[in-house]
Design a protein around this motif. Structure first.
Motif, PDB file in Angstrom:
ATOM      1  N   GLU A  98      46.297   6.447  48.091  1.00 44.73           N
ATOM      2  CA  GLU A  98      45.333   6.452  46.984  1.00 44.73           C
ATOM      3  C   GLU A  98      43.941   6.878  47.420  1.00 44.73           C
ATOM      4  OE1 GLU A  98      46.361   6.430  44.129  1.00 44.73           O
ATOM      5  OE2 GLU A  98      48.176   5.223  44.015  1.00 44.73           O
ATOM      6  N   GLY A  99      43.646   6.770  48.698  1.00 44.79           N
ATOM      7  CA  GLY A  99      42.349   7.216  49.185  1.00 44.79           C
ATOM      8  C   GLY A  99      42.219   8.724  49.293  1.00 44.79           C
ATOM      9  N   ASN A 100      43.332   9.424  49.192  1.00 44.26           N
ATOM     10  CA  ASN A 100      43.318  10.884  49.250  1.00 44.26           C
ATOM     11  C   ASN A 100      42.935  11.415  47.865  1.00 44.26           C
ATOM     12  OD1 ASN A 100      44.045  13.662  49.266  1.00 44.26           O
ATOM     13  ND2 ASN A 100      45.548  13.295  50.865  1.00 44.26           N
ATOM     14  N   PRO A 101      41.890  12.242  47.758  1.00 42.60           N
ATOM     15  CA  PRO A 101      41.477  12.724  46.433  1.00 42.60           C
ATOM     16  C   PRO A 101      42.520  13.608  45.750  1.00 42.60           C
ATOM     17  CG  PRO A 101      40.223  13.822  48.173  1.00 42.60           C
ATOM     18  CD  PRO A 101      40.987  12.720  48.824  1.00 42.60           C
ATOM     19  N   ALA A 102      43.509  14.074  46.511  1.00 39.15           N
ATOM     20  CA  ALA A 102      44.559  14.910  45.906  1.00 39.15           C
ATOM     21  C   ALA A 102      45.636  14.085  45.220  1.00 39.15           C
ATOM     22  CB  ALA A 102      45.212  15.787  46.974  1.00 39.15           C
ATOM     23  N   THR A 103      45.673  12.774  45.470  1.00 37.47           N
ATOM     24  CA  THR A 103      46.789  11.964  44.983  1.00 37.47           C
ATOM     25  C   THR A 103      46.859  11.910  43.462  1.00 37.47           C
ATOM     26  OG1 THR A 103      46.860  10.626  46.990  1.00 37.47           O
ATOM     27  CG2 THR A 103      47.822   9.655  45.008  1.00 37.47           C
ATOM     28  N   ALA A 104      45.754  11.637  42.790  1.00 34.37           N
ATOM     29  CA  ALA A 104      45.785  11.504  41.324  1.00 34.37           C
ATOM     30  C   ALA A 104      46.189  12.809  40.639  1.00 34.37           C
ATOM     31  CB  ALA A 104      44.440  11.003  40.802  1.00 34.37           C
ATOM     32  N   PRO A 105      45.577  13.957  40.967  1.00 33.28           N
ATOM     33  CA  PRO A 105      46.030  15.194  40.319  1.00 33.28           C
ATOM     34  C   PRO A 105      47.456  15.574  40.704  1.00 33.28           C
ATOM     35  CG  PRO A 105      44.298  15.661  41.922  1.00 33.28           C
ATOM     36  CD  PRO A 105      44.357  14.184  41.772  1.00 33.28           C
ATOM     37  N   LEU A 106      47.865  15.270  41.933  1.00 29.72           N
ATOM     38  CA  LEU A 106      49.237  15.559  42.350  1.00 29.72           C
ATOM     39  C   LEU A 106      50.230  14.725  41.546  1.00 29.72           C
ATOM     40  CD1 LEU A 106      51.152  17.022  44.278  1.00 29.72           C
ATOM     41  CD2 LEU A 106      50.745  15.179  45.939  1.00 29.72           C
ATOM     42  N   ARG A 107      49.905  13.455  41.327  1.00 29.46           N
ATOM     43  CA  ARG A 107      50.765  12.579  40.523  1.00 29.46           C
ATOM     44  C   ARG A 107      50.931  13.146  39.115  1.00 29.46           C
ATOM     45  NH1 ARG A 107      48.072   8.084  41.117  1.00 29.46           N
ATOM     46  NH2 ARG A 107      49.439   7.094  42.646  1.00 29.46           N
ATOM     47  N   GLN A 108      49.838  13.577  38.508  1.00 25.24           N
ATOM     48  CA  GLN A 108      49.916  14.125  37.154  1.00 25.24           C
ATOM     49  C   GLN A 108      50.746  15.405  37.122  1.00 25.24           C
ATOM     50  OE1 GLN A 108      49.181  12.824  34.368  1.00 25.24           O
ATOM     51  NE2 GLN A 108      49.576  14.596  33.067  1.00 25.24           N
ATOM     52  N   LEU A 109      50.570  16.269  38.104  1.00 30.84           N
ATOM     53  CA  LEU A 109      51.349  17.504  38.176  1.00 30.84           C
ATOM     54  C   LEU A 109      52.842  17.190  38.287  1.00 30.84           C
ATOM     55  CD1 LEU A 109      51.564  20.596  38.499  1.00 30.84           C
ATOM     56  CD2 LEU A 109      51.251  20.247  40.955  1.00 30.84           C
ATOM     57  N   LEU A 110      53.196  16.229  39.117  1.00 28.53           N
ATOM     58  CA  LEU A 110      54.605  15.867  39.288  1.00 28.53           C
ATOM     59  C   LEU A 110      55.185  15.242  38.026  1.00 28.53           C
ATOM     60  CD1 LEU A 110      54.281  14.512  42.903  1.00 28.53           C
ATOM     61  CD2 LEU A 110      55.806  16.355  42.203  1.00 28.53           C
ATOM     62  N   VAL A 111      54.399  14.438  37.330  1.00 25.32           N
ATOM     63  CA  VAL A 111      54.889  13.809  36.101  1.00 25.32           C
ATOM     64  C   VAL A 111      55.235  14.858  35.056  1.00 25.32           C
ATOM     65  CG1 VAL A 111      54.147  12.436  34.107  1.00 25.32           C
ATOM     66  CG2 VAL A 111      53.856  11.538  36.415  1.00 25.32           C
ATOM     67  N   VAL A 112      54.371  15.873  34.887  1.00 24.18           N
ATOM     68  CA  VAL A 112      54.630  16.859  33.832  1.00 24.18           C
ATOM     69  C   VAL A 112      55.656  17.900  34.246  1.00 24.18           C
ATOM     70  CG1 VAL A 112      52.352  16.541  32.804  1.00 24.18           C
ATOM     71  CG2 VAL A 112      52.690  18.375  34.475  1.00 24.18           C
ATOM     72  N   THR A 113      55.986  17.980  35.558  1.00 28.87           N
ATOM     73  CA  THR A 113      56.992  18.952  35.986  1.00 28.87           C
ATOM     74  C   THR A 113      58.318  18.272  36.299  1.00 28.87           C
ATOM     75  OG1 THR A 113      56.078  18.859  38.235  1.00 28.87           O
ATOM     76  CG2 THR A 113      55.349  20.663  36.807  1.00 28.87           C
ATOM     77  N   TYR A 114      58.350  17.390  37.284  1.00 31.01           N
ATOM     78  CA  TYR A 114      59.593  16.735  37.674  1.00 31.01           C
ATOM     79  C   TYR A 114      59.808  15.381  37.010  1.00 31.01           C
ATOM     80  CZ  TYR A 114      60.920  20.211  41.015  1.00 31.01           C
ATOM     81  OH  TYR A 114      61.336  21.389  41.575  1.00 31.01           O
ATOM     82  N   GLY A 115      58.812  14.889  36.289  1.00 34.99           N
ATOM     83  CA  GLY A 115      58.885  13.549  35.743  1.00 34.99           C
ATOM     84  C   GLY A 115      59.891  13.268  34.645  1.00 34.99           C
TER      85      GLY A 115
END
Length: 199
Positions: free
Chosen positions: A75-92
């Motif tokens: 969670e300390g990585n600034p890429a985590t939140a946008p990466l999570r959203q990208l994965l949800v809308v693609t592989y989610g």
């Protein structure tokens, strides 16, 4: 062995990498490589190698619980939140729809079909449109609607549900069933939270 980029979103190294990240970044708790291998139906050594890459890249973090390493979102990585959203809308869709429908009585089988399922299986083409869900059985439709309520904004797509009876699904002369069966299908895991770490 080189793997081709997944058709759903070609920025990931492989479909396994994307599915693995989705499980960890949207899970209810930490997961071990063995948990992920079972949930994803992949060999444990392959999953372990992929988790090592993600740990080394700082996209996941590991905590030791006994002799096991539990994988958690970094969670300390600034890429985590946008990466999570990208994965949800693609592989989610398969993961989230399956979890939403878990435990609903009357569903004998459940699948995703249509354009999203085709891209998931690697068929080239444009971005998936709606999320097409096929339910075999006779669940209470209001219960299904309530379970899926709220997923559309999260997935960024409309969720369309089609119901077929078990008899119709087994039919060999139903045009709709024949068409759906001839195209890619993604079975949904309907057990309660199959990726939750058990104590």
């Amino acid at each position: 062995m080189r793997t081709s980029a997944p058709a759903l979103v070609p920025i990931f190294r492989s479909a396994l990498q994307a599915r693995l990240l989705l499980r960890v970044l949207t899970g209810d708790g930490g997961l071990t490589a063995a948990d992920l291998a079972r949930a994803l139906g992949e060999p444990e050594p392959t999953v372990y190698r992929e988790t090592r890459r993600l740990l080394d890249a700082g996209l996941l973090m590991g905590e030791h619980v006994g002799r096991a390493q539990v994988l958690l979102p970094a969670e300390g990585n600034p890429a985590t939140a946008p990466l999570r959203q990208l994965l949800v809308v693609t592989y989610g869709p398969s993961h989230l729809v399956g979890r939403a429908l878990a435990g609903i009585t009357g569903i004998e089988e459940a699948y995703l079909h249509g354009s999203w399922a085709a891209r998931f299986h690697g068929e080239p083409g444009g971005p998936p449109g709606d999320i097409d869900v096929l339910l075999v059985g006779a669940p209470d439709r209001r219960t299904v609607d309530a379970a899926l309520e709220g997923l559309e904004p999260e997935l960024g797509r409309e969720v369309n549900v089609t119901y077929v009876s078990p008899e119709r699904w087994r039919s060999t002369d139903d045009p709709f069933v024949t068409t759906v069966r001839a195209r890619p299908l993604v079975p949904l895991e309907l057990s309660d939270h199959p990726d939750r770490l058990t104590s």
